[in-house]
Write a protein that holds these residues in place. Structure first.
Motif, short mmCIF file in Angstrom:
data_model
loop_
_atom_site.label_atom_id
_atom_site.label_comp_id
_atom_site.label_asym_id
_atom_site.label_seq_id
_atom_site.Cartn_x
_atom_site.Cartn_y
_atom_site.Cartn_z
N VAL B 549 0.50 -1.19 0.40
CA VAL B 549 0.22 -0.11 0.02
C VAL B 549 0.56 1.21 -0.03
CG1 VAL B 549 -2.06 1.26 0.98
CG2 VAL B 549 -2.08 -1.53 1.60
N LYS B 550 0.54 2.12 -0.91
CA LYS B 550 1.71 3.05 -1.10
C LYS B 550 1.00 4.50 -0.01
CE LYS B 550 3.52 6.79 -4.00
NZ LYS B 550 2.99 7.72 -2.83
N TYR B 551 1.92 5.10 0.72
CA TYR B 551 1.30 6.27 1.49
C TYR B 551 1.26 6.85 0.19
CZ TYR B 551 2.14 9.35 4.64
OH TYR B 551 1.78 11.05 5.89
N ASP B 552 -0.23 7.59 0.32
CA ASP B 552 -0.61 9.04 0.15
C ASP B 552 -0.63 10.13 0.80
OD1 ASP B 552 -1.43 10.58 -1.88
OD2 ASP B 552 -2.55 9.20 -2.76
N ALA B 553 -0.13 11.15 1.36
CA ALA B 553 -0.17 11.87 2.00
C ALA B 553 -1.24 12.98 1.66
CB ALA B 553 0.94 13.22 2.35
N SER B 554 -2.01 13.04 0.18
CA SER B 554 -3.00 13.81 0.12
C SER B 554 -4.40 13.33 1.25
CB SER B 554 -3.12 13.78 -1.14
OG SER B 554 -3.24 13.00 -1.57
N LYS B 555 -4.08 11.85 0.79
CA LYS B 555 -5.30 11.01 0.92
C LYS B 555 -5.23 10.28 2.85
CE LYS B 555 -6.06 8.31 -3.20
NZ LYS B 555 -5.63 7.04 -3.86
N VAL B 556 -4.76 10.97 3.57
CA VAL B 556 -4.03 10.46 5.08
C VAL B 556 -4.49 12.02 5.81
CG1 VAL B 556 -2.95 9.71 6.74
CG2 VAL B 556 -2.32 8.73 4.66
N LYS B 557 -5.12 11.30 6.72
CA LYS B 557 -6.02 12.42 8.06
C LYS B 557 -4.33 13.08 8.12
CE LYS B 557 -10.25 10.75 9.38
NZ LYS B 557 -11.03 9.62 10.35
N GLU B 558 -4.64 14.67 8.94
CA GLU B 558 -3.98 15.59 8.77
C GLU B 558 -2.98 14.28 10.03
OE1 GLU B 558 -3.30 17.95 11.65
OE2 GLU B 558 -1.39 18.95 10.67
N ARG B 559 -3.56 14.15 11.35
CA ARG B 559 -3.66 13.80 12.17
C ARG B 559 -2.63 12.68 12.20
NH1 ARG B 559 -3.70 17.63 16.84
NH2 ARG B 559 -5.49 19.33 15.58
N LEU B 560 -2.78 11.66 11.42
CA LEU B 560 -2.04 10.70 10.90
C LEU B 560 -0.74 11.06 10.11
CD1 LEU B 560 -5.63 8.09 10.25
CD2 LEU B 560 -3.57 9.05 12.42
N ARG B 561 -1.02 11.64 9.58
CA ARG B 561 0.66 11.66 8.39
C ARG B 561 1.65 11.90 9.54
NH1 ARG B 561 -1.70 17.13 6.13
NH2 ARG B 561 -3.72 16.48 4.87
N ASP B 562 2.70 11.48 8.20
CA ASP B 562 3.96 11.24 9.08
C ASP B 562 4.17 12.81 9.90
OD1 ASP B 562 3.96 8.29 8.31
OD2 ASP B 562 5.17 8.76 6.23
N HIS B 563 5.47 12.01 10.61
CA HIS B 563 6.15 12.99 12.17
C HIS B 563 7.34 13.44 10.92
CE1 HIS B 563 3.47 12.70 14.32
NE2 HIS B 563 4.19 11.46 15.38
N ALA B 564 7.56 14.81 10.44
CA ALA B 564 9.07 15.16 9.68
C ALA B 564 10.17 16.01 11.04
CB ALA B 564 8.57 16.69 9.70
N LEU B 565 10.78 14.71 10.40
CA LEU B 565 12.72 15.40 11.90
C LEU B 565 13.27 15.34 11.30
CD1 LEU B 565 10.55 12.04 13.01
CD2 LEU B 565 12.26 12.28 14.35
N PHE B 566 14.71 16.08 12.20
CA PHE B 566 15.96 16.69 11.81
C PHE B 566 16.00 16.93 12.39
CE2 PHE B 566 18.62 19.82 10.43
CZ PHE B 566 19.29 19.07 9.25
N VAL B 567 17.57 16.27 12.93
CA VAL B 567 18.52 16.18 13.82
C VAL B 567 19.71 16.83 12.65
CG1 VAL B 567 17.97 14.33 15.09
CG2 VAL B 567 19.94 14.42 14.12
N GLY B 568 20.46 17.95 13.73
CA GLY B 568 22.00 18.91 13.29
C GLY B 568 22.61 18.85 14.21
N PHE B 569 23.86 19.37 14.06
CA PHE B 569 24.68 20.65 14.13
C PHE B 569 25.57 21.51 13.99
CE2 PHE B 569 26.95 16.39 13.51
CZ PHE B 569 28.77 16.57 12.78
N ALA B 570 25.61 22.71 14.47
CA ALA B 570 26.55 23.07 12.99
C ALA B 570 27.77 24.24 14.30
CB ALA B 570 25.65 24.34 12.34
N PRO B 571 28.57 24.79 13.49
CA PRO B 571 29.51 24.49 12.69
C PRO B 571 30.31 23.55 12.35
CG PRO B 571 30.21 26.85 13.42
CD PRO B 571 28.97 26.18 14.49
N LEU B 572 29.88 22.67 11.16
CA LEU B 572 31.28 21.52 11.13
C LEU B 572 32.01 21.60 11.29
CD1 LEU B 572 29.90 19.25 9.35
CD2 LEU B 572 31.52 20.05 7.40
N ASP B 573 33.21 22.84 11.25
CA ASP B 573 34.63 22.65 11.46
C ASP B 573 34.52 22.94 13.37
OD1 ASP B 573 33.20 25.13 11.76
OD2 ASP B 573 34.95 25.79 10.91
N ASP B 574 33.78 23.28 14.12
CA ASP B 574 33.36 23.91 15.60
C ASP B 574 32.46 23.62 15.79
OD1 ASP B 574 34.12 24.38 17.81
OD2 ASP B 574 34.51 26.29 17.61
#
Lengths: 380, 642
Positions: B549-574
């Motif tokens: 079953v393909k996940y189709d955001a447009s067909k899924v209720k807003e509350r059941l949509r995937d969570h968006a995540l991001f992790v990161g750090f900066a600046p790269l050199d220090d």
């Protein structure tokens, strides 16, 4: 007998020739006046402390004292015969005014005691304190003593009418004082002990019905509170608990003038009026209380001396009744403040702050002075 | 008048009267005797009793609540204060020119003639050095006015009862928590002496965690009161010791930026100072106004908060447990390198799905058709799932678990805050204990892409990211930097030693590709970036989908949509800042979460001119290690916000 010798032996004639002192000339009794001055001065000193060192209050009371002494001086000048003639009219006037109070009186603190006479508050029951012994003395002095049953009946009627009117206001304290001032005349006139014992029996027997039907709720509460002040610590019991605490914490030596904490921190209610003895006891200790009692005793003794030496039967009875009423004042007040008696509104004579009662009191002393003076000018 | 009779009975009457008067005198003597005995009894026999009663009446021992410590951000921005209902008082003895002072005060705050009349009356009846109120219930503006001018008005004071206030309101609600009225259960466990005059206690967050520090020590005074309880004289006094002020690692500016960046969404930002473990920003949206809770929230307001589907009372940063999804891939890449499963050159063929040996089930890649040949760098940049299925399969679940917990997964981070949850880092042992069932090989694959049983709090993600940035040095995260004058140091855990030190660089370099690479999933945030970011996006499934079953955001209720995540750090050199972002139902980490992280990083790293704040940063680091935080840093803040 030479004419001069005859004149000197005439009753009261000595006064004509002896150089009269200023006090005698204005018909004032020296020892009595001295004791009054001592007591009123003490009153002002205690009041200064009890009022929270408020000179204004002391000055106002001082002015009342001056007025009262003035009244005494004026009353002292009245010829005792005239006093006797005035007595029934004063009594009748008092009864009429009491009736007026019952119908037109002003209410204050749940009682109807005052007549408003053009902005001037007047308490007819105060007038009655003087008029009652005067009327009784007038009535009984004219009878063959000891009084017979018929005269006793009339006397009781004379006592009962104003007493009931005052008790109805309701002002139990004054009613008791007025009744007792009349009863004292009857007693001094030689009322048979049989009647007295009978009266006491009847009184004791009527305690229960009086309790059930004769007393107002607040009066009943006062008695109950007296028996067990702890039952209503913050309400009716407060006054008694706090005044006993004030008295007891004074100890023998007292906390020192102006250093009573109970009164200065407002724990003691009515500290400058009815409960002023608690302030004195707290600050001056048992020493002060006993000294005050001693001065009162001297005052009473001088009063009795005047009564014994009174020239007329009227003067005798009146003086005796006034003295004994004064005693009742002191006893009821000091008894109620120390928790011996229920709280009835009786001020400590000559010490407590207050105007009307003071004037009545000094009118009484004026009568005593007049009786004392009578002795010297009219010997019969 | 019968003259005859009177004359006849004269002497008899006198005798009768004398006798009666004698009886009366006895009566009087007995009466006075009773009175004398009564007063003797009270004043001598019961003297002690009444003396004690009188003293008890008069003297009271009163506790004095200590002032609760204030909470500042790292730059001295006030985050929690004690706001009194103020009154303006004068100590007449200390006022040099009373009329002039009253006139001057009238120019500053509204003072009516009535106020002045009352003041004069009170001033007559007071004791020496007793403050006399001139104005009650000052407004905040008036307080500020007075605060400015008070130094030149001797004898003027502003006094009041203190009530906690959070000037920043909602923005810091989940970071700081709040205080509230002490309730019955708390009363039972609290020290009855120290809290005898305290009405408020920390209920949540930093306010609760540091309650002991913030509260202080109760003082007392022995006072003489009158019958109405009014204090007339202080006989003896022991001053309370005020609670310690807290200086947080939080930066109000960064916090505000993070809050704004999440505006209107349900989400989390946790930003950590890589060097110290200090939490720079902790935002969970929607928040709530903590001031509502201080004096007791109305049941209407409370049920509105409690019943809101957005769950504003829920602290997503500490309580929210999300599948880390692809954001865990850097950890597993490190594990693969460490255990020698892969090298940077190892390539995996990705046809768009993965199959276990002897299993027909397809484990899909997020990209249909797959990524083709994928090495470690590309696997990170493109977030290739098949690469990590393979890696996880080869590592096995226990090695995944053992390695991941080194970065803080599956355990509380021990942050100095409340209600932190531990997340789940599954293992065979864990599954046996909690589920009582054996581990299935397929579950290893789900775990390998941070799905399945794996759950982590955003705080854990931020800590793990900071640990990568630190090349294995993990600090426990800390809200509070300074308690009173005392610097707090976050405990540093034993450094994670890899089989080769260069593994760190390989993975960090691959995380750089996520943002800076041609095909990086977060490349949208690299535009005009004056520094380099290493990061990883993630997309966490809210509901599982059947095979095929393909996940189709447009067909899924807003509350059941995937969570968006991001992790990161900066600046790269220090590395200075590590950020974890979760946007609930935000669908793709690349498009919704990473821009939030970029804004937060910018807020921390860039000066007002948009350039890296190298100088400023050095200054701040020096300040952080130095002693006095106060004035200079506040100035810095004002420049920042201004």
């Amino acid at each position: 007998m030479k004419y001069g010798e005859f004149v000197r032996r005439m009753p009261g004639a000595g006064d004509l020739h002896r150089r009269r002192t200023l006090l005698q000339r204005i018909r004032l009794d020296g020892p009595l006046l001295a004791l009054l001055l001592l007591l009123t001065a003490t009153g002002l000193v205690v009041l200064y402390s009890a009022s929270g060192q408020d000179l204004e209050t002391v000055q106002r009371q001082g002015r009342f004292f001056l007025l009262a002494y003035g009244v005494m001086l004026v009353v002292a000048q009245i010829d005792l015969q005239r006093v006797a003639r005035l007595a029934p009219w004063a009594y009748l006037g008092g009864v009429v005014l009491l009736l007026a109070v019952t119908f037109f009186g002003t209410h204050a603190k749940g009682a109807q005691r005052w007549l408003n006479l053009g902005g001037f508050q007047f308490q007819p029951s105060e007038l009655m304190k003087i008029a009652m012994p005067m009327a009784m003395a007038w009535y009984l002095a004219a009878r063959d003593l000891p009084p017979r049953a018929r005269h006793i009946g009339v006397s009781l009627l004379i006592i009962a009418i104003p007493t009931l009117l005052i008790a109805e206001q309701p002002d139990l304290g004054t009613a008791i004082l007025v009744a007792s001032s009349g009863a004292f005349v009857l007693f001094l006139a030689g009322l048979s002990w049989r009647y007295i014992v009978a009266a006491i029996v009847v009184l004791l027997a009527s305690v229960w019905p009086l309790w059930q039907f004769g007393l107002h709720d607040y009066q009943r509460r006062r008695v109950l509170t007296l028996l067990d002040p702890e039952s209503d610590k913050l309400g009716a019991g407060w006054n008694i608990i706090q005044s006993k605490t004030a008295i007891g914490s004074g100890g023998y030596e007292g906390k020192g003038w102006l250093h009573g904490t109970q009164s200065h921190l407002d724990f003691l209610p009515e500290g400058h009026t009815d409960f002023i003895i608690a302030v004195l006891a707290e600050e001056w200790g048992l020493r002060g209380v006993l000294a005050l009692l001693l001065v009162y005793t001297l005052l009473l003794m001088r009063g009795m001396w005047i009564a014994v030496r009174a020239a007329s039967g009227f003067g005798r009875l009146l003086a005796g009744a006034l003295v004994l009423t004064f005693f009742v004042y002191v006893f009821v007040n000091m008894g109620m403040v120390s928790g011996l008696l229920p709280v009835v509104g009786v001020p400590l004579p000559l010490i407590s702050q207050g105007g009307t009662a003071l004037v009545t009191l000094f009118a009484g002393f004026g009568l005593l002075m007049a009786i004392a003076a009578e002795k010297r000018t009219l010997m019969r | 008048m019968p003259e005859r009779l009177t004359l006849k009975d004269f002497s008899r009457e006198v005798r009768l009267f004398g006798g009666r008067l004698l009886v009366a005198a006895l009566f009087v003597a007995v009466g006075f005797g009773i009175l004398a005995y009564r007063y003797y009894d009270l004043q001598v026999n019961h003297y002690e009793t009444y003396r004690t009663a009188s003293d008890r009446n008069r003297v009271q021992l009163q506790p004095i609540a200590p002032r609760r410590g204030l909470i500042y951000d790292r730059n001295g921005v006030l985050l929690a204060q004690n706001l009194p209902t103020y009154s303006l008082n004068l100590v007449v003895e200390r006022v040099e020119d009373l009329e002039g002072t009253i006139e001057a005060l009238s120019g500053l705050v509204a003072i009516s003639d009535d106020d002045i009349a009352k003041f004069r009356r009170r001033a007559r009846e007071r004791r020496p050095f007793q403050p006399v109120p001139l104005r009650m219930r000052l407004s905040e503006v008036e307080i500020a006015q007075l605060a400015v001018h008070r130094p030149r008005l001797p004898g003027v004071s502003v006094d009041a009862e203190l009530v906690r206030h959070y000037p920043q309101g909602e923005v810091f609600s989940h970071a700081i928590g709040y205080v509230g009225r002490i309730n019955e259960q708390e009363l039972e466990r609290l020290d009855p002496v120290n809290y005898s005059d305290t009405h408020y206690i920390g209920k949540l967050g930093v306010e609760r965690f540091y309650e002991d520090e913030l509260h202080g020590t109760v003082g007392y005074q022995n006072v003489e009161t009158n019958a109405r309880g009014r204090i007339l004289r202080v006989l003896e006094r022991g001053d309370p010791i005020p609670g310690n002020d807290l200086v947080l690692h939080l930066d109000a500016h960064v916090q505000q930026v993070a809050y704004d960046a999440l505006a209107g969404r349900r989400g989390v930002v946790v930003a950590i100072d890589v060097k110290s473990g200090g939490v720079l920003a902790l935002v969970s949206t929607p928040g709530f106004d903590p001031n509502l809770f201080v004096t007791g929230i109305s049941s209407k307001d409370y049920s509105a908060l409690r019943d809101s589907p957005d769950m504003p009372l829920y602290n997503r940063a500490l309580q929210g447990q999300y599948p880390p999804a692809s954001t865990i891939k850097p950890i597993y890449a490190l594990a693969g390198l460490h255990y020698g499963i892969v090298t940077p050159q190892t390539r995996v063929w990705d046809p768009g799905f993965y199959r276990l040996p002897n299993d027909s089930r397809n484990y899909r890649d997020w990209k249909r058709g797959g990524h083709g040949w994928v090495d470690l760098k590309l696997s990170m940049a493109q977030s290739c799932d098949v690469y990590y299925y393979d890696l996880a399969h080869k590592l096995g679940i226990d090695r995944l678990h053992d390695f991941a917990i080194l970065f803080g997964f599956g355990h509380p981070t021990n942050i100095d805050n409340t209600h932190e949850r531990r997340g789940i880092m599954p293992s065979r042992e864990w599954k046996r204990q909690t589920r009582g069932v054996a581990w299935y090989p397929g579950e290893t694959l789900s775990a390998g892409i941070g799905q399945g049983y794996t759950l982590a709090t955003p705080l854990q993600l931020a800590v793990a990211t900071a640990t990568i940035a630190n090349r294995g040095v993990r600090h426990e995260p800390r809200m509070v930097k300074q308690v009173g004058e005392r610097d707090l140091e976050a405990p540093t855990l034993e450094r994670i030693e890899l089989s080769r030190e260069s593994h760190w660089d390989v993975v960090i370099d691959s995380m750089r590709e996520v943002v800076h690479g041609q095909q990086g999933t977060a490349r949208i945030i690299n535009r005009d970036l004056p520094y380099e970011i290493a990061g990883k996006t993630g997309t966490a499934q809210v509901v599982g989908y059947a095979q095929g079953v393909k996940y189709d955001a447009s067909k899924v209720k807003e509350r059941l949509r995937d969570h968006a995540l991001f992790v990161g750090f900066a600046p790269l050199d220090d590395p200075q800042i590590a950020v974890a972002v979760v946007v609930e139902n935000g669908e793709h980490g690349s498009s919704t979460a990473s821009p939030v992280a970029r804004q937060v990083m910018d807020a921390w790293l860039l000066g007002p001119d948009g350039q890296l704040r190298q100088e400023g940063m050095l200054v701040q680091q020096r300040d952080a290690s130095g002693e006095a935080p106060a004035v200079t840093q506040r100035t810095v803040t004002m420049e920042q916000s201004g």
